[in-house]
Design a protein around this motif. Structure first.
Motif, PDB file in Angstrom:
ATOM      1  N   ASP A  14      35.518  21.716  42.788  1.00  0.00           N
ATOM      2  CA  ASP A  14      35.380  23.024  42.145  1.00  0.00           C
ATOM      3  C   ASP A  14      35.876  24.148  43.048  1.00  0.00           C
ATOM      4  O   ASP A  14      35.435  25.267  42.965  1.00  0.00           O
ATOM      5  N   ALA A  17      40.826  28.216  41.974  1.00  0.00           N
ATOM      6  CA  ALA A  17      40.604  29.561  41.456  1.00  0.00           C
ATOM      7  C   ALA A  17      40.343  29.527  39.958  1.00  0.00           C
ATOM      8  O   ALA A  17      40.892  28.705  39.224  1.00  0.00           O
ATOM      9  N   VAL A  18      39.504  30.441  39.503  1.00  0.00           N
ATOM     10  CA  VAL A  18      39.160  30.568  38.090  1.00  0.00           C
ATOM     11  C   VAL A  18      39.843  31.819  37.549  1.00  0.00           C
ATOM     12  O   VAL A  18      39.786  32.881  38.177  1.00  0.00           O
ATOM     13  N   PRO A  19      40.511  31.737  36.394  1.00  0.00           N
ATOM     14  CA  PRO A  19      41.164  32.929  35.837  1.00  0.00           C
ATOM     15  C   PRO A  19      40.155  34.037  35.562  1.00  0.00           C
ATOM     16  O   PRO A  19      39.076  33.797  35.015  1.00  0.00           O
ATOM     17  N   LEU A  20      40.507  35.257  35.942  1.00  0.00           N
ATOM     18  CA  LEU A  20      39.643  36.416  35.746  1.00  0.00           C
ATOM     19  C   LEU A  20      40.423  37.494  35.009  1.00  0.00           C
ATOM     20  O   LEU A  20      41.590  37.748  35.319  1.00  0.00           O
ATOM     21  N   ASP A  24      36.624  41.591  34.727  1.00  0.00           N
ATOM     22  CA  ASP A  24      36.012  40.821  35.805  1.00  0.00           C
ATOM     23  C   ASP A  24      36.428  41.354  37.171  1.00  0.00           C
ATOM     24  O   ASP A  24      35.601  41.470  38.082  1.00  0.00           O
ATOM     25  N   GLN A  66      29.407  30.110  37.393  1.00  0.00           N
ATOM     26  CA  GLN A  66      30.760  29.580  37.556  1.00  0.00           C
ATOM     27  C   GLN A  66      31.179  29.481  39.018  1.00  0.00           C
ATOM     28  O   GLN A  66      32.296  29.085  39.318  1.00  0.00           O
ATOM     29  N   ILE A  68      31.763  31.805  41.203  1.00  0.00           N
ATOM     30  CA  ILE A  68      32.696  32.837  41.669  1.00  0.00           C
ATOM     31  C   ILE A  68      31.924  33.825  42.535  1.00  0.00           C
ATOM     32  O   ILE A  68      32.366  34.182  43.632  1.00  0.00           O
ATOM     33  N   ARG A 254      37.332  30.310  44.689  1.00  0.00           N
ATOM     34  CA  ARG A 254      37.096  30.413  43.248  1.00  0.00           C
ATOM     35  C   ARG A 254      37.509  31.783  42.721  1.00  0.00           C
ATOM     36  O   ARG A 254      37.891  31.919  41.556  1.00  0.00           O
TER      37      ARG A 254
END
Length: 361
Positions: A14, A17-20, A24, A66, A68, A254
């Motif tokens: 995990d 990177a998570v799309p923001l 956000d 999540q 982040i 993340r």
């Protein structure tokens, strides 16, 4: 009730990177740098962002789930409370670094521990209590013995120019590689006066703050104070330099910042203070210190650059070198593994327990 700091180790599963979206990014910038110390801080954040308070609270909670946001927490000043602390570089078994990391991580005063691409391959920060029987040097003697480290270099802070870990979520590389007009003056690092009531407030508020409308309600109940009194006390601790701020701490990778480069610099001795202050003024630099040198380590200035890639970190450090000049030598150490990253918990029994078990004192 004693809180226990739980090391959060980066997982490959995990770590991506998570799309923001733009909301956000604005929210994370505000939570990192402008989260107010108020009874209802999320209402103030919501007003700044032009969004409903409930939406802000819900989204912050989702960003925690999540992974982040690591935590929303008070950031107390280790040195102001009289804790002795330093950065340590160690040469440990390169084939089995986790064995040494496990030993180091068990110390409650180790807040950060990284594997870096250098002969000195393990880098960690450590603090001991004001009344530590072993002290820093005695503690490091124990750790060197238990880890089997070939060599250990103590790198205490001689001058602190900057310590502010907030990632710029909205702007690009150019902003990170630019400096403000004013150089940064070295910060106060001497212990400050505090009393038993201050310690009680620290114990009640440190660690993860609840993500809710009134995050200080539980601490106030524990302390037998009103929320207004808790908030006023925390503001006073800022004025007394015991508390740096309350803020969201992110999981770097993340949040999109996959690289951190420790830029170390050898500069003319008579320009250390001048150049340290100028390096600290760059937006992409989170930490800037003067540290001691050794025959095998000639670098006086340490800067931490955080970027969305190694190339972005390099761009930040290259910009510093190009704009400031007078650099005699520079090296960049990148982290390949995060062994431990926590916020210290103060005034607990964990430190004394470790010294009894490992140092026999």
């Amino acid at each position: 009730m004693t809180k226990t700091a739980v090391p959060k180790v980066r997982s490959r599963k995990d770590g991506a990177a998570v799309p923001l979206d733009e909301f956000d990014k604005r929210l994370l910038n505000t939570m990192q740098g402008r989260f107010p110390i108020e009874v209802r801080p999320y209402a103030a954040v919501a007003e700044e962002l032009g969004a409903p308070e409930d939406r802000v609270i819900a989204r912050v909670g989702e960003l925690v789930q999540q992974r982040i946001i690591r935590q929303v927490t008070p950031i107390f000043d280790t040195r102001a409370f009289g804790y002795a602390s330093m950065l340590v570089a160690a040469k440990v078994d390169a084939e089995h670094p986790w064995r040494a990391a496990k030993v180091v991580n068990e110390h409650p005063g180790v807040s950060h521990n990284y594997l870096r691409n250098h002969e000195f391959n393990m880098w960690f920060t450590i603090a001991v209590e004001p009344d530590s029987k072993l002290g820093l040097e005695g503690t490091l003697d124990v750790l060197q013995r238990e880890t089997g480290a070939e060599s250990v270099r103590m790198l205490p802070t001689l001058k602190l120019f900057k310590i502010r870990m907030d990632l710029e979520m909205e702007a690009g590389t150019d902003a990170l590689a630019s400096a403000s007009a004013e150089a940064v003056e070295p910060a106060e690092t001497e212990p400050q006066p505090y009393d038993e009531h201050d310690k009680a407030v620290v114990r009640a508020t440190q660690g993860d703050l609840p993500i809710e409308r009134e995050p200080y309600a539980r601490a106030a109940a524990e302390l037998g104070m009103t929320q207004e009194q808790v908030v006023d006390h925390l503001r006073g601790m800022v004025d007394r330099r015991l508390l740096r701020r309350v803020a969201a701490i992110l999981f770097h990778r993340r949040a999109g910042f996959s690289a951190n480069g420790m830029g170390v610099w050898k500069v003319p001795e008579d320009r250390v203070l001048e150049l340290g202050g100028k390096m600290a003024a760059f937006r992409g630099i989170s930490h800037c210190y003067q540290r001691p040198t050794y025959a095998d380590w000639p670098y006086q200035l340490f800067t931490m650059a955080h970027g969305r890639s190694k190339e972005e970190c390099d761009a930040i450090l290259d910009a510093i070198e190009q704009q400031l000049g007078c650099v005699e030598a520079r090296a960049t150490l990148y982290s390949s593994t995060e062994f431990k990253k926590i916020r210290l918990l103060y005034f607990t029994e964990d430190f004394k327990r470790w010294e009894r078990e490992h140092g026999g004192v």
